[in-house]
Write a protein that holds these residues in place. Structure first.
Motif, mmCIF file in Angstrom:
data_model
loop_
_atom_site.group_PDB
_atom_site.id
_atom_site.type_symbol
_atom_site.label_atom_id
_atom_site.label_comp_id
_atom_site.label_asym_id
_atom_site.label_seq_id
_atom_site.Cartn_x
_atom_site.Cartn_y
_atom_site.Cartn_z
ATOM 1 N N TYR A 1 42.185 2.579 21.291
ATOM 2 C CA TYR A 1 43.057 3.509 22.012
ATOM 3 C C TYR A 1 43.493 4.674 21.113
ATOM 4 N N SER B 1 46.948 12.324 28.827
ATOM 5 C CA SER B 1 46.893 10.923 29.267
ATOM 6 C C SER B 1 46.542 10.818 30.745
ATOM 7 N N TYR C 1 42.659 11.441 31.168
ATOM 8 C CA TYR C 1 41.648 10.492 30.681
ATOM 9 C C TYR C 1 41.998 9.017 30.894
ATOM 10 N N TRP C 2 43.256 8.703 31.204
ATOM 11 C CA TRP C 2 43.645 7.301 31.406
ATOM 12 C C TRP C 2 44.176 7.120 32.818
ATOM 13 N N TRP D 1 46.645 2.184 31.833
ATOM 14 C CA TRP D 1 46.105 2.839 30.645
ATOM 15 C C TRP D 1 44.650 2.429 30.384
ATOM 16 N N PHE E 1 40.915 3.749 30.008
ATOM 17 C CA PHE E 1 40.139 4.957 29.717
ATOM 18 C C PHE E 1 39.018 5.041 30.744
ATOM 19 N N SER E 2 39.145 5.967 31.699
ATOM 20 C CA SER E 2 38.223 5.970 32.834
ATOM 21 C C SER E 2 38.099 7.362 33.425
ATOM 22 N N SER F 1 34.835 3.129 33.922
ATOM 23 C CA SER F 1 35.935 2.773 33.030
ATOM 24 C C SER F 1 35.407 2.086 31.785
ATOM 25 N N LYS G 1 37.541 -3.234 28.078
ATOM 26 C CA LYS G 1 38.528 -3.631 27.083
ATOM 27 C C LYS G 1 38.127 -4.957 26.442
#
Length: 376
Positions: free
Chosen positions: A212, A232, A235-236, A244, A246-247, A257, A260
């Motif tokens: 992150y 933010s 991008y999130w 949160w 990232f997608s 996306s 994680k």
């Protein structure tokens, strides 16, 4: 093209095969040594272990004297084939507390002594941690050991993995977000799949934090004049119950996306018996193993245990690669219930035959034709 007089290319597919052929018999050498120790032969053999993967191996023993003796024996055994142990990769250490057992630097065999507790093997760190009686491991006779063995990803493996992620991110400073995600996802998925059978949950969460912060710098660099809130939101996004993420979005919906690390479920590996093989004909063992496999659905595992590894239709044992389906003994269309007394595990082809027979019998019951005059 040119001829190579000796050696095999590093990373070549033939290397592991040749290593297994050359080192075949090392396990018997260790067993023979353990069986000759003073005491009960069976207990001695179980106290000394050799774990080998191609040309990498670890020997575990209760006393340092055993390790030094086996080091000399294996060195002589390898010398007959023109092989030798790598001095830089050969170490003697303790899995729990090195200072309580021996002092580093007093080995006469020329082997480096590790000053760290535990050891690294194939990217894993194996170490025993002192714990209280409520968390202690136990012997086969339920006696408390006073410690617990934990296997985690090694620090070197974590460092290498993050360096790969950072390298990919730096190489995509001006690339679209979709391109970066498509490059990172295979790397993350492969790594977490490899370490998903050990104690990795904290490591996965720590790596998510590092990723992150790296991506936050990547995003801020692309929009130096924008605020942190704008970046933010750009991008999130929120994906399901996860914030949160990232997608990327398309038409207001999440299109792609980033995977994680922490979303990977930890599933413990079920060890295969050392002498077992899928080709040894012991179908009963492999069928029962399938029932104990954590990747097997609970309902299928329960039925396999209940049926003792056999298909109730053909009465043959299930094999490792068989397709297994759950069948209702009395079909639901005829009032069958959704409980284990009315369920059975069948091969897929057996399930098809059984279903066809059920349909035929159902048609006969609904038909006005006298069954006694049917040709079959």
């Amino acid at each position: 093209m040119f001829d190579t007089p000796e050696g095999t290319p590093q990373g070549g597919v033939i290397s592991p095969l040749l290593a297994n052929i050359a080192l075949h018999g090392m396990e018997e050498l260790v067993k023979e040594y353990a069986g000759g120790l003073v005491g009960r032969k069976k207990e001695n053999q179980s106290s000394v272990s050799l774990i080998r993967y191609a040309d990498d191996f670890v020997i575990l023993a209760p006393r340092r004297f055993n390790i030094e003796t086996l080091h000399l024996k294996i060195s002589k055994w390898l010398a007959k084939m023109g092989l030798e142990l790598s001095p830089s990769k050969t170490k003697i250490g303790h899995t729990q507390d090195v200072n309580q057992k021996f002092t580093p630097g007093v080995v006469n065999s020329g082997v480096e002594v590790s000053e760290k507790d535990g050891f690294d093997f194939l990217g894993f760190n194996v170490r025993q941690y002192e714990v209280g009686k409520h968390h202690s491991g136990k012997k086969s006779n339920k006696e408390l050991l006073g410690f617990k063995t934990l296997i985690k990803p090694s620090n070197q493996a974590i460092k290498r993995h993050y360096e790969v992620i950072a390298e990919i991110t730096d190489a995509h400073k001006s690339a679209p977000q979709e391109a970066l995600i498509s490059r990172l996802n295979p790397v993350i998925r492969g790594w977490v799949n490899y370490y998903s059978t050990v104690v990795s949950k904290e490591t996965f969460s720590h790596l998510d934090h590092l990723v992150y912060t790296k991506l936050a710098r990547w995003a801020k660099r692309r929009h130096p004049q924008k605020s942190g809130a704008w970046v933010s939101n750009r991008y999130w996004n929120t994906v399901g119950d996860n914030n949160w993420v990232f997608s990327t979005t398309k038409d207001g919906k999440v299109a792609m996306s980033l995977t994680k690390h922490s979303h990977k479920e930890i599933v413990r590996h079920v060890k295969v018996q050392g002498i077992a093989s899928p080709f040894d004909g012991n179908l009963k063992y492999w069928s029962s193993r399938m029932g104990k496999n954590p990747l097997m659905p609970t309902r299928v595992a329960t039925l396999l245990k209940k049926q003792k590894g056999k298909c109730t239709h053909c009465r043959l044992y299930f094999q490792e690669d068989d397709l297994i389906e759950v069948d209702h003994i009395i079909p639901k269309s005829q009032g069958g219930k959704e409980n284990y007394d009315n369920l059975q595990a069948l091969h897929r082809h057996c399930h098809d035959v059984k279903t066809a027979n059920d349909n035929r019998d159902s048609k006969l019951e609904n038909s006005s034709v006298d069954k006694e005059w049917l040709p079959w």
